[in-house]
Design a protein around this motif. Structure first.
Motif, PDB file in Angstrom:
ATOM      1  N   LEU A 169       6.794 -13.693  -2.142  1.00 33.14           N
ATOM      2  CA  LEU A 169       7.579 -12.928  -3.118  1.00 33.14           C
ATOM      3  C   LEU A 169       8.004 -11.559  -2.590  1.00 33.14           C
ATOM      4  O   LEU A 169       8.671 -10.807  -3.316  1.00 33.14           O
ATOM      5  N   LEU A 170       7.637 -11.226  -1.363  1.00 35.57           N
ATOM      6  CA  LEU A 170       7.970  -9.905  -0.817  1.00 35.57           C
ATOM      7  C   LEU A 170       9.470  -9.584  -0.854  1.00 35.57           C
ATOM      8  O   LEU A 170       9.839  -8.431  -1.126  1.00 35.57           O
ATOM      9  N   PRO A 171      10.354 -10.547  -0.617  1.00 32.13           N
ATOM     10  CA  PRO A 171      11.790 -10.217  -0.676  1.00 32.13           C
ATOM     11  C   PRO A 171      12.259  -9.800  -2.069  1.00 32.13           C
ATOM     12  O   PRO A 171      13.348  -9.225  -2.205  1.00 32.13           O
ATOM     13  N   TYR A 172      11.461 -10.064  -3.095  1.00 33.47           N
ATOM     14  CA  TYR A 172      11.914  -9.860  -4.472  1.00 33.47           C
ATOM     15  C   TYR A 172      11.182  -8.731  -5.187  1.00 33.47           C
ATOM     16  O   TYR A 172      11.489  -8.447  -6.362  1.00 33.47           O
ATOM     17  N   VAL A 173      10.215  -8.099  -4.528  1.00 35.79           N
ATOM     18  CA  VAL A 173       9.452  -7.024  -5.174  1.00 35.79           C
ATOM     19  C   VAL A 173       9.425  -5.800  -4.274  1.00 35.79           C
ATOM     20  O   VAL A 173       9.687  -5.879  -3.069  1.00 35.79           O
ATOM     21  N   ASP A 174       9.095  -4.665  -4.874  1.00 36.09           N
ATOM     22  CA  ASP A 174       8.993  -3.405  -4.138  1.00 36.09           C
ATOM     23  C   ASP A 174       7.545  -3.201  -3.715  1.00 36.09           C
ATOM     24  O   ASP A 174       6.751  -2.584  -4.432  1.00 36.09           O
ATOM     25  N   PHE A 175       7.195  -3.749  -2.563  1.00 37.22           N
ATOM     26  CA  PHE A 175       5.827  -3.651  -2.045  1.00 37.22           C
ATOM     27  C   PHE A 175       5.904  -3.355  -0.559  1.00 37.22           C
ATOM     28  O   PHE A 175       6.430  -4.159   0.221  1.00 37.22           O
ATOM     29  N   ASP A 176       5.392  -2.189  -0.169  1.00 34.96           N
ATOM     30  CA  ASP A 176       5.398  -1.750   1.226  1.00 34.96           C
ATOM     31  C   ASP A 176       4.092  -2.181   1.884  1.00 34.96           C
ATOM     32  O   ASP A 176       3.049  -1.550   1.687  1.00 34.96           O
ATOM     33  N   VAL A 177       4.132  -3.257   2.648  1.00 37.19           N
ATOM     34  CA  VAL A 177       2.916  -3.786   3.272  1.00 37.19           C
ATOM     35  C   VAL A 177       2.306  -2.768   4.225  1.00 37.19           C
ATOM     36  O   VAL A 177       1.083  -2.537   4.212  1.00 37.19           O
ATOM     37  N   ASP A 178       3.137  -2.122   5.052  1.00 42.23           N
ATOM     38  CA  ASP A 178       2.600  -1.139   6.000  1.00 42.23           C
ATOM     39  C   ASP A 178       2.000   0.058   5.268  1.00 42.23           C
ATOM     40  O   ASP A 178       0.949   0.579   5.664  1.00 42.23           O
ATOM     41  N   GLY A 179       2.662   0.492   4.195  1.00 44.44           N
ATOM     42  CA  GLY A 179       2.122   1.603   3.417  1.00 44.44           C
ATOM     43  C   GLY A 179       0.814   1.232   2.749  1.00 44.44           C
ATOM     44  O   GLY A 179      -0.126   2.036   2.695  1.00 44.44           O
ATOM     45  N   PHE A 180       0.734   0.003   2.235  1.00 44.73           N
ATOM     46  CA  PHE A 180      -0.499  -0.468   1.620  1.00 44.73           C
ATOM     47  C   PHE A 180      -1.626  -0.529   2.655  1.00 44.73           C
ATOM     48  O   PHE A 180      -2.759  -0.110   2.378  1.00 44.73           O
ATOM     49  N   ARG A 181      -1.313  -1.032   3.827  1.00 44.07           N
ATOM     50  CA  ARG A 181      -2.322  -1.104   4.889  1.00 44.07           C
ATOM     51  C   ARG A 181      -2.804   0.301   5.266  1.00 44.07           C
ATOM     52  O   ARG A 181      -3.991   0.530   5.449  1.00 44.07           O
ATOM     53  N   ARG A 182      -1.869   1.240   5.363  1.00 45.56           N
ATOM     54  CA  ARG A 182      -2.231   2.614   5.729  1.00 45.56           C
ATOM     55  C   ARG A 182      -3.131   3.238   4.667  1.00 45.56           C
ATOM     56  O   ARG A 182      -4.140   3.879   4.992  1.00 45.56           O
ATOM     57  N   ARG A 183      -2.798   3.047   3.398  1.00 43.31           N
ATOM     58  CA  ARG A 183      -3.637   3.595   2.325  1.00 43.31           C
ATOM     59  C   ARG A 183      -5.030   2.966   2.334  1.00 43.31           C
ATOM     60  O   ARG A 183      -6.029   3.637   2.087  1.00 43.31           O
ATOM     61  N   THR A 184      -5.071   1.678   2.601  1.00 38.44           N
ATOM     62  CA  THR A 184      -6.362   0.988   2.663  1.00 38.44           C
ATOM     63  C   THR A 184      -7.211   1.524   3.802  1.00 38.44           C
ATOM     64  O   THR A 184      -8.407   1.787   3.651  1.00 38.44           O
ATOM     65  N   GLY A 232       2.061  -3.922  -7.020  1.00 33.02           N
ATOM     66  CA  GLY A 232       2.369  -2.609  -6.480  1.00 33.02           C
ATOM     67  C   GLY A 232       1.441  -2.255  -5.340  1.00 33.02           C
ATOM     68  O   GLY A 232       0.334  -2.782  -5.235  1.00 33.02           O
ATOM     69  N   ASP A 233       1.902  -1.343  -4.475  1.00 34.54           N
ATOM     70  CA  ASP A 233       1.155  -1.032  -3.251  1.00 34.54           C
ATOM     71  C   ASP A 233       0.299   0.224  -3.363  1.00 34.54           C
ATOM     72  O   ASP A 233      -0.176   0.766  -2.366  1.00 34.54           O
ATOM     73  N   ASP A 234       0.081   0.712  -4.589  1.00 37.03           N
ATOM     74  CA  ASP A 234      -0.684   1.944  -4.763  1.00 37.03           C
ATOM     75  C   ASP A 234      -2.140   1.709  -5.142  1.00 37.03           C
ATOM     76  O   ASP A 234      -2.877   2.653  -5.442  1.00 37.03           O
ATOM     77  N   LYS A 235      -2.593   0.471  -5.133  1.00 40.52           N
ATOM     78  CA  LYS A 235      -3.926   0.147  -5.634  1.00 40.52           C
ATOM     79  C   LYS A 235      -5.072   0.807  -4.859  1.00 40.52           C
ATOM     80  O   LYS A 235      -6.072   1.194  -5.470  1.00 40.52           O
ATOM     81  N   PRO A 236      -4.994   0.965  -3.531  1.00 39.72           N
ATOM     82  CA  PRO A 236      -6.147   1.566  -2.828  1.00 39.72           C
ATOM     83  C   PRO A 236      -6.499   2.963  -3.337  1.00 39.72           C
ATOM     84  O   PRO A 236      -7.676   3.296  -3.458  1.00 39.72           O
ATOM     85  N   HIS A 237      -5.500   3.784  -3.633  1.00 44.40           N
ATOM     86  CA  HIS A 237      -5.786   5.124  -4.116  1.00 44.40           C
ATOM     87  C   HIS A 237      -6.137   5.143  -5.595  1.00 44.40           C
ATOM     88  O   HIS A 237      -6.871   6.033  -6.055  1.00 44.40           O
ATOM     89  N   LYS A 238      -5.652   4.173  -6.354  1.00 46.42           N
ATOM     90  CA  LYS A 238      -5.961   4.122  -7.784  1.00 46.42           C
ATOM     91  C   LYS A 238      -7.361   3.560  -8.040  1.00 46.42           C
ATOM     92  O   LYS A 238      -8.015   3.927  -9.010  1.00 46.42           O
ATOM     93  N   TYR A 239      -7.816   2.659  -7.161  1.00 44.72           N
ATOM     94  CA  TYR A 239      -9.120   2.015  -7.319  1.00 44.72           C
ATOM     95  C   TYR A 239      -9.915   2.125  -6.017  1.00 44.72           C
ATOM     96  O   TYR A 239     -10.210   1.123  -5.374  1.00 44.72           O
ATOM     97  N   PRO A 240     -10.257   3.339  -5.606  1.00 46.70           N
ATOM     98  CA  PRO A 240     -10.839   3.532  -4.270  1.00 46.70           C
ATOM     99  C   PRO A 240     -12.180   2.845  -4.062  1.00 46.70           C
ATOM    100  O   PRO A 240     -12.478   2.390  -2.957  1.00 46.70           O
TER     101      PRO A 240
END
Length: 306
Positions: free
Chosen positions: A244-259, A220-228
């Motif tokens: 595996l990106l085509p098969y999972v719900d993971f927003d790379v740009d959103g993850f990068r932005r949160r990081t 999942g792409d919510d790890k930066p805010h869950k484990y700051p």
């Protein structure tokens, strides 16, 4: 015991060279920073809740408990926070490790992730491609077993296993003991594979040159805010299992932005340790993090050239 997170089994920490048969090294008795509870003591020597014996005039003594409080200078229980002292001691040992490593031109990378993110797979691939050029060795941290260390050893590179028992992270003293056992060559590289955990490893400086945090797209792409704290500490964040990106719900740009919101200075890579996609960026990063970067980068470029 680690007073930061409540984990710990320091007396059972084991540092092993994984020889045939396995030989356990440096099993030093550990010191646990545990405070004995401070008892509430009456200044006259008897406990706070005590009994008085007295006579009602019938010739019989009666014992009655008197739970009432006496306001004459009891010493109340006191809690002394140890986290600051514990981390200060660790930071001092980490500074010694850092000086020892820098004095020998050894580059150490603290590789952290949650379990199953692909730390070992990435290290195996890296050591297969570049192990000899980097003169790389590994210090492997796990609570139990030597399964990951066995995978490293199969590549032909030196590895030291540290089993932490109930502990959920490596600390600077464990690294020092691991370095003593590994005995890395001057100018070499040491990868420290920390215990799988996105919490406590971020708090403990080991004396490494850089911290590398790996996240799998399956997490999942919510790890930066869950484990700051982990992402604030990271010098490099790697998104692994990109195949595996085509098969999972993971927003790379959103993850990068949160990081970036948490840690604007960290660098960022997307790769697949299994397929090899994006590994060139990882190898380039390894070549650009020390004073010897220009020579090493040329070496890695030659290795990656067709």
């Amino acid at each position: 015991m680690c007073t930061t997170c409540g984990c710990g089994d320091e007396a059972n920490t084991r540092v092993s060279a994984l020889q045939e048969p396995a030989v356990s090294l440096l099993q030093e008795p550990a010191v646990s920073l545990l405070q004995e509870p401070v008892a509430s003591v009456h200044p006259h020597g008897h406990p706070h809740d005590h009994e008085h014996a007295h006579d009602h005039g019938d010739g019989h003594a009666h014992n009655h408990a008197h739970p009432h409080s006496h306001d004459h200078g009891h010493h109340h229980p006191e809690t002394i926070p140890l986290e600051q002292n514990l981390l200060a001691k660790n930071d001092l040992l980490a500074a010694r490790n850092r000086g020892w490593l820098e004095g020998r031109g050894i580059r150490a990378f603290n590789v952290m992730s949650s379990p199953g993110a692909g730390k070992t797979t990435l290290l195996v691939r890296t050591l297969t491609d570049l192990g000899d050029r980097l003169q790389a060795g590994v210090i492997e941290g796990d609570q139990e077993t030597s399964l990951d260390a066995d995978r490293i050893r199969a590549v032909g590179r030196p590895v030291i296993q540290i089993n932490t028992g109930a502990g959920c992270h490596l600390d600077a003293d464990m690294l020092r003991r691991g370095l003593d056992a590994l005995d890395p060559e001057t100018g070499s590289t040491v990868f420290i594979e920390n215990v799988g955990n996105l919490v406590c490893p971020a708090l403990f400086d080991l004396g490494e040159e850089a911290k590398v945090v790996i996240v799998s797209v399956t997490e999942g792409d919510d790890k930066p805010h869950k484990y700051p704290h982990m992402f604030m500490a990271a010098d490099l964040v790697i998104v692994n299992k990109s195949d595996l990106l085509p098969y999972v719900d993971f927003d790379v740009d959103g993850f990068r932005r949160r990081t970036r919101q948490i840690n604007p200075r960290t660098e960022f890579l997307v790769l697949s340790a299994t397929t090899g996609d994006g590994l060139a960026g990882w190898y380039d990063w390894l070549g650009g993090t020390s004073s010897r970067s220009s020579t090493l980068t040329e070496s890695l470029t030659d290795t990656l050239s067709p």
